[in-house]
Motif scaffolding. Structure first.
Motif, short mmCIF file in Angstrom:
data_model
loop_
_atom_site.label_atom_id
_atom_site.label_comp_id
_atom_site.label_asym_id
_atom_site.label_seq_id
_atom_site.Cartn_x
_atom_site.Cartn_y
_atom_site.Cartn_z
N ASN A 31 27.52 33.80 38.28
CA ASN A 31 26.09 33.16 38.88
C ASN A 31 25.48 32.33 39.04
O ASN A 31 25.66 31.33 38.87
N GLY A 42 33.83 39.72 36.08
CA GLY A 42 32.00 39.49 36.78
C GLY A 42 32.42 38.42 38.50
O GLY A 42 31.15 38.81 39.09
N VAL A 43 33.87 38.81 38.38
CA VAL A 43 34.02 38.43 40.11
C VAL A 43 35.53 38.92 40.43
O VAL A 43 36.46 38.71 39.20
N TYR A 72 36.73 32.56 34.13
CA TYR A 72 35.55 34.15 34.92
C TYR A 72 36.95 33.82 35.96
O TYR A 72 36.89 35.58 35.85
N TYR A 119 27.62 40.46 32.92
CA TYR A 119 28.86 39.05 33.19
C TYR A 119 28.53 38.95 35.33
O TYR A 119 28.85 37.45 34.44
N ALA A 120 28.83 39.73 36.22
CA ALA A 120 28.23 39.04 37.21
C ALA A 120 27.37 37.71 37.23
O ALA A 120 27.02 37.22 37.84
#
Length: 198
Positions: A71, A97-98, A91, A66-67
């Motif tokens: 991005n 992911g953030v 997100y 997810y990170a």
């Protein structure tokens, strides 16, 4: 287009030059073959076309990275790719992911909405229904929800269908409920057709 279809020659031309669009097409080709997601991801990573960032993020999302997916979507969002704007907003909203940031989520949804993205309009409507980030505003929420249906949001059509069926926020109307369920079904069919063409 204008000549006989020949996939081998198309592949030859796409693979002969590494510009952004050719790399994107090669990535799509690998995705279409099935089972070549890693190779597809490699092509999308090399490309800097706005859609490549969306495809790259989608493949990473499937792998639950997810990170990295965030991005990729963020780079596409900087190019105003509408689906990427929605994904970045989502997100931030979910803290996926953030770090969760509802204000930033709203900002990205609003940008996507300004570019006529139906799911961004739907997300804005839910924000005004929820009374979490801003005070609940039912007229404004219904306004965004209506625009989301006009922009082809499946979720918005299903939500309006349920609202009319139950008489929630709107007058109960079984006929209107059926119309929105039918519209949702038409959107599903249309999406299937687009995916098969791609």
């Amino acid at each position: 287009l204008g000549i006989e279809k020949n996939l081998e020659k198309a592949l030859m031309f796409y693979s002969s030059h590494e510009d952004d669009l050719c790399l994107e097409r090669m990535g799509l080709w690998m995705m279409k073959k099935g089972g070549d997601d890693e190779e597809a991801l490699d092509y999308f990573t090399k490309s800097h076309s706005e859609n490549s960032y969306y495809y790259q993020g989608s493949l990473l999302e499937e792998k639950r990275e997810y990170a990295l997916a965030f991005n990729a979507f963020l780079q596409g969002a900087h190019l105003y790719q509408r689906d990427c704007l929605y994904k970045v907003g989502f997100y931030f909203q979910m803290g996926l992911g953030v770090e969760m940031n509802l204000e930033k989520a709203y900002d990205y949804f609003k940008l996507g909405y300004d570019l006529l993205h139906g799911e961004c309009a739907y997300a804005l409507s839910m924000i005004y229904f929820d009374d979490i980030l801003y005070p609940q505003n039912i007229p404004l929420a219904l306004h965004y929800l209506q625009q989301a249906t006009d922009l082809g949001s499946l979720q918005a059509c299903m939500t309006f269908a349920r609202f009319y069926r139950a008489g929630c926020y709107v007058d109960k109307d079984v006929q209107k409920s059926l119309e929105y369920y039918q519209k949702a079904n038409d959107i599903k069919d249309q999406k299937r057709e687009i995916m098969s063409e791609e």
